[in-house]
Design a protein around this motif. Structure first.
Motif, PDB file in Angstrom:
ATOM      1  N   ASP A  73      25.013  18.958 -44.816  1.00  0.00           N
ATOM      2  CA  ASP A  73      24.753  19.170 -43.391  1.00  0.00           C
ATOM      3  C   ASP A  73      24.666  20.642 -43.004  1.00  0.00           C
ATOM      4  OD1 ASP A  73      24.797  16.455 -43.092  1.00  0.00           O
ATOM      5  OD2 ASP A  73      26.840  16.357 -42.308  1.00  0.00           O
ATOM      6  N   ALA A  74      25.146  21.529 -43.863  1.00  0.00           N
ATOM      7  CA  ALA A  74      25.207  22.946 -43.510  1.00  0.00           C
ATOM      8  C   ALA A  74      24.113  23.775 -44.169  1.00  0.00           C
ATOM      9  CB  ALA A  74      26.568  23.510 -43.897  1.00  0.00           C
ATOM     10  N   ARG A  75      23.250  23.140 -44.915  1.00  0.00           N
ATOM     11  CA  ARG A  75      22.231  23.893 -45.648  1.00  0.00           C
ATOM     12  C   ARG A  75      21.064  24.296 -44.745  1.00  0.00           C
ATOM     13  NH1 ARG A  75      22.361  20.094 -51.166  1.00  0.00           N
ATOM     14  NH2 ARG A  75      24.543  20.584 -51.653  1.00  0.00           N
ATOM     15  N   GLY A  76      20.382  25.371 -45.169  1.00  0.00           N
ATOM     16  CA  GLY A  76      19.216  25.833 -44.436  1.00  0.00           C
ATOM     17  C   GLY A  76      19.531  26.682 -43.228  1.00  0.00           C
ATOM     18  N   ARG A  77      20.774  27.154 -43.098  1.00  0.00           N
ATOM     19  CA  ARG A  77      21.154  27.949 -41.935  1.00  0.00           C
ATOM     20  C   ARG A  77      21.611  29.356 -42.300  1.00  0.00           C
ATOM     21  NH1 ARG A  77      24.523  23.255 -38.574  1.00  0.00           N
ATOM     22  NH2 ARG A  77      23.013  21.582 -38.953  1.00  0.00           N
ATOM     23  N   GLY A  78      21.483  29.707 -43.543  1.00  0.00           N
ATOM     24  CA  GLY A  78      21.821  31.058 -43.974  1.00  0.00           C
ATOM     25  C   GLY A  78      23.287  31.288 -44.272  1.00  0.00           C
ATOM     26  N   TYR A  79      24.104  30.223 -44.256  1.00  0.00           N
ATOM     27  CA  TYR A  79      25.539  30.403 -44.515  1.00  0.00           C
ATOM     28  C   TYR A  79      25.811  30.899 -45.934  1.00  0.00           C
ATOM     29  CZ  TYR A  79      26.424  27.685 -40.233  1.00  0.00           C
ATOM     30  OH  TYR A  79      26.477  27.223 -38.939  1.00  0.00           O
ATOM     31  N   ALA A  80      25.112  30.329 -46.909  1.00  0.00           N
ATOM     32  CA  ALA A  80      25.350  30.716 -48.300  1.00  0.00           C
ATOM     33  C   ALA A  80      25.002  32.182 -48.529  1.00  0.00           C
ATOM     34  CB  ALA A  80      24.550  29.821 -49.240  1.00  0.00           C
ATOM     35  N   THR A  81      23.877  32.622 -47.972  1.00  0.00           N
ATOM     36  CA  THR A  81      23.475  34.022 -48.118  1.00  0.00           C
ATOM     37  C   THR A  81      24.499  34.956 -47.482  1.00  0.00           C
ATOM     38  OG1 THR A  81      21.130  33.400 -48.104  1.00  0.00           O
ATOM     39  CG2 THR A  81      21.662  35.700 -47.633  1.00  0.00           C
ATOM     40  N   GLU A  82      24.936  34.606 -46.290  1.00  0.00           N
ATOM     41  CA  GLU A  82      25.914  35.428 -45.574  1.00  0.00           C
ATOM     42  C   GLU A  82      27.226  35.527 -46.347  1.00  0.00           C
ATOM     43  OE1 GLU A  82      28.345  35.113 -41.359  1.00  0.00           O
ATOM     44  OE2 GLU A  82      26.239  34.471 -41.417  1.00  0.00           O
ATOM     45  N   ALA A  83      27.688  34.396 -46.853  1.00  0.00           N
ATOM     46  CA  ALA A  83      28.935  34.398 -47.609  1.00  0.00           C
ATOM     47  C   ALA A  83      28.791  35.148 -48.928  1.00  0.00           C
ATOM     48  CB  ALA A  83      29.381  32.968 -47.870  1.00  0.00           C
ATOM     49  N   LEU A  84      27.654  34.983 -49.585  1.00  0.00           N
ATOM     50  CA  LEU A  84      27.426  35.652 -50.868  1.00  0.00           C
ATOM     51  C   LEU A  84      27.395  37.161 -50.696  1.00  0.00           C
ATOM     52  CD1 LEU A  84      26.923  35.330 -53.873  1.00  0.00           C
ATOM     53  CD2 LEU A  84      24.475  35.073 -53.380  1.00  0.00           C
ATOM     54  N   ARG A  85      26.770  37.630 -49.639  1.00  0.00           N
ATOM     55  CA  ARG A  85      26.769  39.069 -49.370  1.00  0.00           C
ATOM     56  C   ARG A  85      28.190  39.574 -49.140  1.00  0.00           C
ATOM     57  NH1 ARG A  85      21.784  38.802 -45.038  1.00  0.00           N
ATOM     58  NH2 ARG A  85      20.043  39.072 -46.511  1.00  0.00           N
ATOM     59  N   THR A  86      28.960  38.828 -48.380  1.00  0.00           N
ATOM     60  CA  THR A  86      30.325  39.242 -48.045  1.00  0.00           C
ATOM     61  C   THR A  86      31.208  39.288 -49.281  1.00  0.00           C
ATOM     62  OG1 THR A  86      30.110  38.298 -45.821  1.00  0.00           O
ATOM     63  CG2 THR A  86      32.353  38.672 -46.663  1.00  0.00           C
ATOM     64  N   LEU A  87      31.192  38.223 -50.068  1.00  0.00           N
ATOM     65  CA  LEU A  87      32.067  38.149 -51.228  1.00  0.00           C
ATOM     66  C   LEU A  87      31.633  39.127 -52.319  1.00  0.00           C
ATOM     67  CD1 LEU A  87      34.587  36.611 -51.984  1.00  0.00           C
ATOM     68  CD2 LEU A  87      33.171  34.870 -53.076  1.00  0.00           C
ATOM     69  N   ARG A 114      30.004  41.980 -51.877  1.00  0.00           N
ATOM     70  CA  ARG A 114      30.332  43.339 -51.422  1.00  0.00           C
ATOM     71  C   ARG A 114      31.814  43.622 -51.623  1.00  0.00           C
ATOM     72  NH1 ARG A 114      28.263  42.981 -46.760  1.00  0.00           N
ATOM     73  NH2 ARG A 114      30.122  42.394 -45.577  1.00  0.00           N
ATOM     74  N   TRP A 115      32.666  42.633 -51.274  1.00  0.00           N
ATOM     75  CA  TRP A 115      34.095  42.816 -51.489  1.00  0.00           C
ATOM     76  C   TRP A 115      34.394  43.050 -52.969  1.00  0.00           C
ATOM     77  CZ3 TRP A 115      37.406  40.057 -54.594  1.00  0.00           C
ATOM     78  CH2 TRP A 115      38.759  40.397 -54.490  1.00  0.00           C
ATOM     79  N   ALA A 116      33.779  42.257 -53.844  1.00  0.00           N
ATOM     80  CA  ALA A 116      34.047  42.372 -55.281  1.00  0.00           C
ATOM     81  C   ALA A 116      33.683  43.758 -55.801  1.00  0.00           C
ATOM     82  CB  ALA A 116      33.280  41.302 -56.044  1.00  0.00           C
ATOM     83  N   LEU A 117      32.533  44.257 -55.380  1.00  0.00           N
ATOM     84  CA  LEU A 117      32.072  45.547 -55.882  1.00  0.00           C
ATOM     85  C   LEU A 117      32.885  46.711 -55.331  1.00  0.00           C
ATOM     86  CD1 LEU A 117      28.222  44.928 -55.792  1.00  0.00           C
ATOM     87  CD2 LEU A 117      29.665  45.162 -57.819  1.00  0.00           C
ATOM     88  N   GLU A 118      33.685  46.464 -54.304  1.00  0.00           N
ATOM     89  CA  GLU A 118      34.562  47.500 -53.771  1.00  0.00           C
ATOM     90  C   GLU A 118      35.890  47.582 -54.527  1.00  0.00           C
ATOM     91  OE1 GLU A 118      34.942  46.312 -49.728  1.00  0.00           O
ATOM     92  OE2 GLU A 118      33.056  47.241 -49.090  1.00  0.00           O
ATOM     93  N   GLN A 119      36.142  46.606 -55.411  1.00  0.00           N
ATOM     94  CA  GLN A 119      37.402  46.590 -56.150  1.00  0.00           C
ATOM     95  C   GLN A 119      37.316  47.500 -57.374  1.00  0.00           C
ATOM     96  OE1 GLN A 119      39.703  44.951 -54.287  1.00  0.00           O
ATOM     97  NE2 GLN A 119      37.828  44.685 -53.066  1.00  0.00           N
ATOM     98  N   ASP A 120      38.422  48.101 -57.729  1.00  0.00           N
ATOM     99  CA  ASP A 120      38.470  49.041 -58.841  1.00  0.00           C
ATOM    100  C   ASP A 120      37.968  48.392 -60.132  1.00  0.00           C
ATOM    101  OD1 ASP A 120      39.490  50.962 -57.192  1.00  0.00           O
ATOM    102  OD2 ASP A 120      41.583  50.644 -57.787  1.00  0.00           O
ATOM    103  N   GLY A 121      37.068  49.070 -60.815  1.00  0.00           N
ATOM    104  CA  GLY A 121      36.600  48.636 -62.122  1.00  0.00           C
ATOM    105  C   GLY A 121      35.490  47.612 -62.115  1.00  0.00           C
ATOM    106  N   VAL A 122      35.132  47.075 -60.958  1.00  0.00           N
ATOM    107  CA  VAL A 122      34.074  46.054 -60.900  1.00  0.00           C
ATOM    108  C   VAL A 122      32.717  46.740 -60.760  1.00  0.00           C
ATOM    109  CG1 VAL A 122      33.160  44.053 -59.677  1.00  0.00           C
ATOM    110  CG2 VAL A 122      35.633  44.366 -59.895  1.00  0.00           C
TER     111      VAL A 122
END
Length: 355
Positions: free
Chosen positions: A292-306, A308-316
């Motif tokens: 029911d939640a597909r096609g609304r850009g939620y996955a893209t938004e979450a993927l960008r957020t997660l 970006r967070w990962a790449l801000e961590q030391d050594g990643v």
């Protein structure tokens, strides 16, 4: 939705009062509480103080720090009066848990400076169980709480502690109060509430072992899902996460996050890492969205957020994703999130996003 934790707080408090009531006629001020530096009287007062502090933070939606109040008992308060105060403050915490919306988080320092109502319930229960143990040890009486209460605490605020022979023995070991075969003694410890990340429309809420267990057994994990509910990938991921916990290799930040809409707190899917980053600084990510939640850009938004967070961590250095060649919608998601294709093999396309 039912507020998990309130009944458990009440049960822990009732058990504490019943056990310590048997020795309420003794002078608690002259007896040291187990391995603590406090005497039994001060330890009992501390239980009440923590319970009211947690209730206050939840009820007041405190986000900046500790509230500027504490409990001060009358000078002539006897031990029975202290136990009545523990009963009252426990009831207040249970009431705060029941009346606080699921998505609300209030201040607690460890380790992300916030906790939800279930986290505060687990912390309150831990204070009651552990300090009842300390007082019981100091006064020379036996005490062992219901196993379900110790398990409640472990699966919510001790996610990195591998399960042991029994939940109670494991909790005592994890807090420096006992031994477990094959494990080094614990000399310093802190509990850990679950991580949370936020994007424009979503809250990415870290999954605890308790939530993973419920999701893997066809439950809702305590979330209000969109009508199509958790998709099969979410349940499979929860099962993998639960296995990591049972093996003692669970890391909350590098596990699964449930995606909940900020507008109505309804869960729309899950996203997470397959494990901690490897020696090369590479971590793999996967996701699953309810129909029911597909096609609304939620996955893209979450993927960008997660990502970006990962790449801000030391050594990643690299976030990787693998998508089936037939899954065109997922390919579009990783493309929009900034990932680049690096290879194709055995029906899968490998993508990477580098910091």
């Amino acid at each position: 939705m039912r507020a998990v934790g309130a009944e458990q707080v009440e049960e822990a408090v009732a058990d504490c009062v019943a056990v310590l009531g048997a020795v309420a006629d003794r002078d608690w001020g002259k007896v040291r509480a187990g391995g603590l530096e406090w005497d039994c009287r001060k330890t009992a007062e501390h239980i009440a103080d923590d319970l009211i502090a947690y209730a206050g933070r939840l009820a007041g939606r405190s986000t900046a720090g500790h509230l500027p109040f504490t409990i001060s008992l009358d000078e002539d308060t006897d031990n029975t009066g202290v136990l009545k105060t523990i009963e009252a403050t426990g009831a207040l915490l249970a009431a705060a848990i029941r009346t606080t919306p699921r998505a609300v988080r209030a201040f607690h320092p460890y380790p992300f400076r916030h906790a939800n109502r279930e986290g505060f319930a687990a912390m309150g229960i831990a204070e009651v169980l552990l300090h009842t143990h300390d007082i019981a040890e100091g006064t020379g009486i036996g005490y062992e709480p219901p196993a379900e209460l110790a398990s409640f605490v472990l699966t919510r605020i001790f996610p990195r502690v591998k399960p042991g022979p029994t939940p109670w023995r494991t909790l005592l070991w994890a807090t420096g109060r006992g031994e477990l075969p094959g494990r080094e003694p614990v000399t310093g410890w802190k509990w850990s509430n679950n991580p949370v990340l936020r994007s424009e429309r979503l809250v990415l809420e870290g999954v605890t072992p308790a939530v993973a267990a419920d999701l893997s057994l066809a439950g809702d994990g305590g979330f209000d899902w969109v009508d199509s509910g958790p998709f099969e990938g979410t349940r499979e991921g929860a099962g993998m996460l639960l296995k990591q916990y049972e093996e003692g290799v669970f890391h909350p930040e590098w596990a699964m996050y449930v995606l909940a809409r900020r507008e109505d707190d309804r869960a729309v899917g899950a996203m997470g890492f397959h494990g901690v980053p490897d020696e090369a600084g590479r971590v793999e990510i996967g996701y699953d969205l309810s129909v029911d939640a597909r096609g609304r850009g939620y996955a893209t938004e979450a993927l960008r957020t997660l990502s970006r967070w990962a790449l801000e961590q030391d050594g990643v250095r690299t976030v990787a994703a693998a998508v089936e060649q037939e899954n065109v919608p997922s390919q579009k998601v990783v493309d929009r999130a900034g990932f680049s294709e690096v290879s194709r093999q055995e029906g899968q396309i490998s993508y990477e996003l580098r910091g």
